[in-house]
Scaffold this active site. Structure first.
Site, PDB file in Angstrom:
ATOM      1  N   ASP A 135       0.848  -1.179   0.000  1.00 18.33           N
ATOM      2  CA  ASP A 135       0.000   0.000   0.000  1.00 18.33           C
ATOM      3  C   ASP A 135       0.893   1.242   0.000  1.00 18.33           C
ATOM      4  O   ASP A 135       2.103   1.155   0.244  1.00 18.33           O
ATOM      5  CB  ASP A 135      -0.886  -0.028   1.248  1.00 18.33           C
ATOM      6  CG  ASP A 135      -2.062   0.922   1.177  1.00 18.33           C
ATOM      7  OD1 ASP A 135      -2.343   1.448   0.081  1.00 18.33           O
ATOM      8  OD2 ASP A 135      -2.717   1.128   2.208  1.00 18.33           O
TER       9      ASP A 135
ATOM     10  N   GLU B 224       2.615   4.698  -4.216  1.00 18.65           N
ATOM     11  CA  GLU B 224       2.539   5.543  -5.422  1.00 18.65           C
ATOM     12  C   GLU B 224       3.863   6.261  -5.745  1.00 18.65           C
ATOM     13  O   GLU B 224       4.081   6.464  -6.956  1.00 18.65           O
ATOM     14  CB  GLU B 224       1.393   6.566  -5.269  1.00 18.65           C
ATOM     15  CG  GLU B 224       0.013   5.977  -5.357  1.00 18.65           C
ATOM     16  CD  GLU B 224      -0.332   5.114  -4.138  1.00 18.65           C
ATOM     17  OE1 GLU B 224      -1.050   4.118  -4.323  1.00 18.65           O
ATOM     18  OE2 GLU B 224       0.113   5.431  -3.020  1.00 18.65           O
TER      19      GLU B 224
ATOM     20  N   ASP C 169      -8.774   3.532  -2.464  1.00 23.50           N
ATOM     21  CA  ASP C 169      -9.647   3.985  -1.378  1.00 23.50           C
ATOM     22  C   ASP C 169     -10.947   4.569  -1.916  1.00 23.50           C
ATOM     23  O   ASP C 169     -11.104   5.791  -2.077  1.00 23.50           O
ATOM     24  CB  ASP C 169      -8.926   5.028  -0.526  1.00 23.50           C
ATOM     25  CG  ASP C 169      -7.744   4.442   0.222  1.00 23.50           C
ATOM     26  OD1 ASP C 169      -7.681   3.203   0.350  1.00 23.50           O
ATOM     27  OD2 ASP C 169      -6.892   5.213   0.672  1.00 23.50           O
TER      28      ASP C 169
END
Length: 803
Positions: free
Chosen positions: A407, A410, A485
């Site tokens: 997670d 990015e 999300d």
């Protein structure tokens, strides 16, 4: 004293006249008067690479996206020169290059029809701020042309008239049309006049795609640096375009372990151990199948990766073993940020070995994430990836965790305007040093790759299971993914549906959404409808923030619990069907989910459909996307389809009303299909399966179906220990024949097929198996159109003797 302050060159520049060319086996170099070189490489009859240099010198040819296992080769390659142009011909394509300006047109080699051509073609603009060029490509967009792909964009499947950018971004609680999101997949499929092609723009800088948004007759793409380097691939069928792209950027390196295709339960966060056990015990008590339980960041000590909070989880190895004994595989989260803490051994080791990203002038890149101030490994350095993969030994090999969830990769950075690293951060880029402008879009991909390598090493002889939020083209080789999300809303149920379809048509089939929504709280009806959709996504996981209430299957009352159980049970029954679809994806790059346009691109009515999709190649699914619905209108593609709930046959090729209360959703089975089903299990491997059901849906005519099987984990299937069964159905007015062919050396434990006929238009009077007539008692025909036979039959023939 400087008196001339004007820039020498402003605006777009273009190639000038081609003055010569040279050929090197499969590559042609075309040289222009103003120093531009166009390099055209023929990879396959239907795949051509176009690469431009504005200086005549090309960068080192390196790509994280392109797999070394991509197929290559062609049967025909010819070049012809005339006064105006060069013409390169393969078996499937004709590529014409104009001498005057190097503009390109591509034609179907068989019927000579135009597929696509340049508008102003390649052009560029010097980037005075960063150096290098902004590189651009403009092509003509024709009337009626449609565009699909680009990964996780939360918008209508057909991209015509829209503009997008590719810059991997943490986008909490995004909405419809939010752009950019978590993934950068610069690949799209175009469709015009019944023919489909694809373009993959392999450039990792921030890139843009305009699908006739600014100008209705122009499609363009450009990037803020790097090369104009793109691959053209021709179908003309859309599924072949996607398969060609998936072959180029990589099919999954392994089949998934079968348990990873089961139902997964996750929340931020299940802790302490007693809470984890309470949740898993409730699944077993209520007989709701589930294969995986997730641990979010609170299992760690102060959010430090590769640590355990000993207060919450005093003996993680024991807990993980006890969960596994009850059928639950533990999946743990790992983020990229390493807390700046001199007492933290991972931090010290990374610092000593100089493995963290640095700013342009030398200091380490520092950013705030969940642990506080962190440094970040440079996953573009192969030495760092090797180090990172080794960190998983304790988690995987010693403690027994079965999967890892990457997670925040990015990479996400909190409390800074751009949400990520500054542009000046430096990266190794596998020996091709660069700034974060170039490495940003592949940072999460390389973290996922390193994680995958660690699990492959320490989970052996079992298969690795990794999930990533961030991705670039090619990440599907290593991991599954989810769409980030999202929000507990009906709009996001629609978004989840289009995102999963779009990911599949972007070469990334192993994907799903946070079922029920990550942010906020769904009502029971929304949760049930989302489960109904989610069981048809290759990755099937409930996940929520935990801030807004419980989101387990039993959290919404008995009625919803029963509905959720019924659909999760259906997922487990369909596991052999889904596993077979994965085999086709793994072997041939065939998308697991097929949007209506991919299923039937010749039908213009499919080009703008978003809701319906085909799961595998035989099951038509249409989710209910609005509250209080008693049904919906949906488009059924051509052919005959059986309503799964009542065996009613509908003729496709039209839109129709389908009734569907809260306990059902529209699910149809293609006539002629043979659908394999397992008995319901609470988790994969719970039961020793003695009998597999084959649901046979009658058809006048022929149809092929398939069943892949192996040990469901491990690597024996790579050595031929698998079973691949082809069922060829031939239906006539008063008889039905099913022929079976088996390849592979795997022999499953089950011995029998229970064959259940649907829509049989005659009563069975006679049965032949392998040309021998069989007594009804031997196959247990009991009046409900079922019979039980040996799984290794070659031909089953049933008759009616009614004259």
């Amino acid at each position: 004293m400087i008196t001339n302050t004007e820039l020498e060159i402003i605006g777009n520049q273009f190639p000038s006249k081609i003055v010569s060319y040279e050929k090197h086996i499969d590559t042609f170099n075309f040289f222009t008067e103003n120093g531009v070189t166009l390099k055209v490489t023929i990879l396959r009859d239907s795949v051509i690479r176009f690469r431009y240099s504005t200086t005549g010198i090309f960068e080192n040819d390196f790509s994280y996206a392109i797999t070394k296992y991509a197929n290559s080769g062609y049967d025909i390659l010819e070049i012809e020169e005339n006064d105006d142009q060069y013409e390169i011909t393969t078996e499937k394509l004709i590529c014409r290059i104009k001498k005057v300006n190097a503009r390109i047109s591509l034609f179907d080699a068989k019927d000579k029809t135009l597929i696509i051509d340049d508008e102003i073609g390649f052009h560029w603009e010097e980037s005075y701020e960063h150096g290098g060029n902004v590189v651009k490509m403009s092509k003509k967009s024709r009337k009626g042309e449609s565009y699909y792909g680009l990964g996780d964009k939360p918008t209508h499947l057909n991209l015509k008239g829209k503009r997008f950018q590719n810059w991997v971004t943490d986008s909490y609680a995004y909405g419809k049309d939010t752009d950019p999101l978590y993934k950068a997949i610069p690949f799209f499929t175009g469709l015009h006049a019944g023919k489909s092609y694809g373009i993959f723009f392999d450039n990792t800088f921030r890139s843009y795609f305009d699908f006739a948004h600014e100008r209705k007759d122009v499609m363009s793409f450009w990037a803020q640096g790097g090369e104009m380097n793109y691959y053209f691939m021709y179908g003309p069928e859309m599924d072949k375009v996607v398969a060609n792209y998936t072959d180029l950027t990589g099919k999954p390196h392994q089949m998934p372990p079968l348990w990873s295709l089961g139902f997964h339960q996750c929340k931020w966060s299940y802790y302490p151990e007693s809470n984890v056990k309470e949740v898993t015990s409730k699944f077993r008590e209520l007989q709701i199948p589930c294969d995986a339980i997730y641990l979010d960041i609170d299992y760690m000590e102060g959010f430090r990766c590769f640590t355990w909070n000993k207060e919450y989880f005093p003996d993680p190895k024991r807990m993980v073993k006890e969960l596994l004994d009850d059928g639950f595989k533990t999946v743990a989260i790992i983020d990229p940020g390493i807390k700046i803490d001199a007492d933290y051994n991972i931090f010290r080791e990374g610092l000593e070995k100089d493995y963290f990203c640095k700013r342009a002038d030398g200091p380490y890149m520092k950013g705030k994430v969940w642990p506080g101030q962190c440094y970040f490994p440079d996953f573009t350095n192969p030495e760092v990836r090797e180090w990172w993969s080794g960190l998983f030994k304790e988690l995987i090999e010693d403690i027994g965790v079965k999967g890892v969830w990457n997670d925040m990769n990015e990479p996400a950075v909190m409390e800074v305007p751009n949400k990520t690293f500054p542009n000046d951060v430096r990266h190794d880029y596998d020996g091709n040093p660069c700034s974060h402008r170039k490495a940003h879009n592949i940072y999460g991909m390389q973290m996922a790759r390193a994680t995958y390598q660690g699990l492959k090493k320490f989970a052996f002889p079992k298969r690795p299971f990794v999930i990533t939020r961030a991705a670039y083209s090619g990440t599907q080789r290593y991991t599954s993914s989810w769409t980030g999300d999202n929000v507990a809303s009906w709009e996001h149920l629609w978004i989840a549906n289009v995102q999963a379809q779009r990911m599949s048509m972007s070469g990334y089939s192993f994907a799903g959404s946070d079922i029920g929504g990550f942010a906020e709280q769904p009502e029971g009806e929304l949760f049930a409808r989302w489960i109904q959709l989610g069981i048809f996504h290759p990755f099937c996981r409930v996940h929520s923030s935990g801030d807004h209430g419980a989101q387990e299957p039993w959290a919404f009352g008995d009625e919803i619990t029963d509905i959720v159980r019924k659909f999760i049970e259906l997922r487990y029954q369909l596991l052999p069907y889904l596993y077979t679809a994965f085999w086709h994806y793994f072997n041939d790059g065939v998308p697991i989910l097929k949007s209506m346009v991919m299923y039937d691109q010749e039908d213009i009515q499919t080009h703008y459909r978003t809701d319906e999709f085909v799961f595998g190649d035989k099951i038509l699914v249409c989710p209910i996307l609005e509250p209080n619905s008693k049904g919906r209108r949906m488009y059924v593609p051509k052919g005959d389809w059986f309503n799964m709930w009542n065996d009613e046959v509908v003729e496709g090729g039209k839109e129709m009303w389908v009734s569907s209360d809260i306990e059902t959703m529209p699910i149809f089975i293609k006539s002629g299909s043979v659908i394999p089903k397992y008995p319901v299990q609470q988790y994969v491997g719970e039961k020793n399966i003695e009998e597999v059901t084959l649901d046979v849906y009658f058809k006048i005519g022929t149809e092929k179906s398939f069943l892949f099987d192996d040990a469901h984990d491990g690597y024996d299937y790579t050595k031929g220990k698998y079973s691949y069964r082809t069922f060829k159905l031939l239906g006539k007015e008063k008889q039905l024949i099913i022929q079976q062919h088996k390849s592979g050396r795997y022999d499953a434990d089950y011995k029998l097929f229970k064959i259940k006929f649907h829509g049989l238009p005659f009563e069975i009077d006679k049965i032949q198996i392998d040309n021998v007539e069989i007594d009804f008692k031997k196959v247990k025909v009991n009046g409900d159109n079922t019979l039980i036979i040996d799984k290794d039959f070659t031909e089953l023939h049933i008759f009616s003797e009614d004259k």
